[in-house]
Design a protein around this motif. Structure first.
Motif, PDB file in Angstrom:
ATOM      1  N   PRO A  65       0.824  -1.201   0.000  1.00 47.96           N
ATOM      2  CA  PRO A  65       0.000   0.000   0.000  1.00 47.96           C
ATOM      3  C   PRO A  65       0.864   1.260   0.000  1.00 47.96           C
ATOM      4  O   PRO A  65       1.925   1.297   0.609  1.00 47.96           O
ATOM      5  N   PRO A  69      -0.191   4.812   0.923  1.00 47.74           N
ATOM      6  CA  PRO A  69      -1.205   5.799   1.326  1.00 47.74           C
ATOM      7  C   PRO A  69      -0.775   7.223   1.012  1.00 47.74           C
ATOM      8  O   PRO A  69       0.399   7.570   1.076  1.00 47.74           O
ATOM      9  N   SER A  70      -1.762   8.026   0.707  1.00 44.91           N
ATOM     10  CA  SER A  70      -1.510   9.441   0.430  1.00 44.91           C
ATOM     11  C   SER A  70      -1.656  10.251   1.713  1.00 44.91           C
ATOM     12  O   SER A  70      -2.121   9.740   2.742  1.00 44.91           O
ATOM     13  N   ALA A  83      -3.858  12.487   2.102  1.00 44.79           N
ATOM     14  CA  ALA A  83      -5.309  12.525   2.339  1.00 44.79           C
ATOM     15  C   ALA A  83      -5.766  11.269   3.083  1.00 44.79           C
ATOM     16  O   ALA A  83      -6.625  11.343   3.965  1.00 44.79           O
ATOM     17  N   ASP A  84      -5.188  10.106   2.740  1.00 46.15           N
ATOM     18  CA  ASP A  84      -5.509   8.866   3.450  1.00 46.15           C
ATOM     19  C   ASP A  84      -5.129   8.983   4.920  1.00 46.15           C
ATOM     20  O   ASP A  84      -5.888   8.584   5.814  1.00 46.15           O
ATOM     21  N   LEU A  85      -3.966   9.530   5.169  1.00 53.09           N
ATOM     22  CA  LEU A  85      -3.495   9.722   6.538  1.00 53.09           C
ATOM     23  C   LEU A  85      -4.428  10.655   7.303  1.00 53.09           C
ATOM     24  O   LEU A  85      -4.814  10.374   8.443  1.00 53.09           O
ATOM     25  N   GLU A  86      -4.814  11.740   6.685  1.00 58.07           N
ATOM     26  CA  GLU A  86      -5.708  12.700   7.340  1.00 58.07           C
ATOM     27  C   GLU A  86      -7.060  12.074   7.645  1.00 58.07           C
ATOM     28  O   GLU A  86      -7.642  12.299   8.714  1.00 58.07           O
ATOM     29  N   ARG A  87      -7.580  11.263   6.722  1.00 56.52           N
ATOM     30  CA  ARG A  87      -8.856  10.569   6.977  1.00 56.52           C
ATOM     31  C   ARG A  87      -8.718   9.600   8.147  1.00 56.52           C
ATOM     32  O   ARG A  87      -9.611   9.494   8.988  1.00 56.52           O
ATOM     33  N   ALA A  88      -7.599   8.896   8.205  1.00 60.73           N
ATOM     34  CA  ALA A  88      -7.381   7.946   9.292  1.00 60.73           C
ATOM     35  C   ALA A  88      -7.293   8.662  10.640  1.00 60.73           C
ATOM     36  O   ALA A  88      -7.862   8.207  11.636  1.00 60.73           O
TER      37      ALA A  88
END
Length: 86
Positions: free
Chosen positions: A1, A3-4, A6-11
């Motif tokens: 994987p 992750p971007s 944005a993925d980190l911020e969503r998590a």
């Protein structure tokens, strides 16, 4: 994987929201969640073990043992009563 940002911020956002909810639950509610987790794992033991065996390349019997131990951990932990601080 891969992750971007944005993925980190969503998590992070999801984790903060989950903590806010979880921190407001009573000990009894938390123990019920652990009991439910144990029951769900036991009900799906074979399917979870097959995924684990495929993912990690381990023998199915070993995967079933690990999944069963996970269910047992949740079940045992659900019986703990922690004295609340005054």
């Amino acid at each position: 994987p891969n992750p971007s940002l944005a993925d980190l911020e969503r998590a992070i956002t999801a984790g903060k929201a989950a903590y806010k909810t979880w921190s407001q639950t009573t000990q009894e509610e938390r123990l019920k969640c652990f009991q439910a987790a144990s029951a769900a794992i036991k009900a799906n033991l074979d399917a979870i073990a097959e995924i684990l065996a495929c993912e990690q390349g381990k023998p199915l019997a070993k995967a079933k043992e690990e999944v069963g131990l996970t269910a047992a951990w949740f079940e045992i932990t659900s019986s703990y009563k922690i004295k609340e601080e005054s």
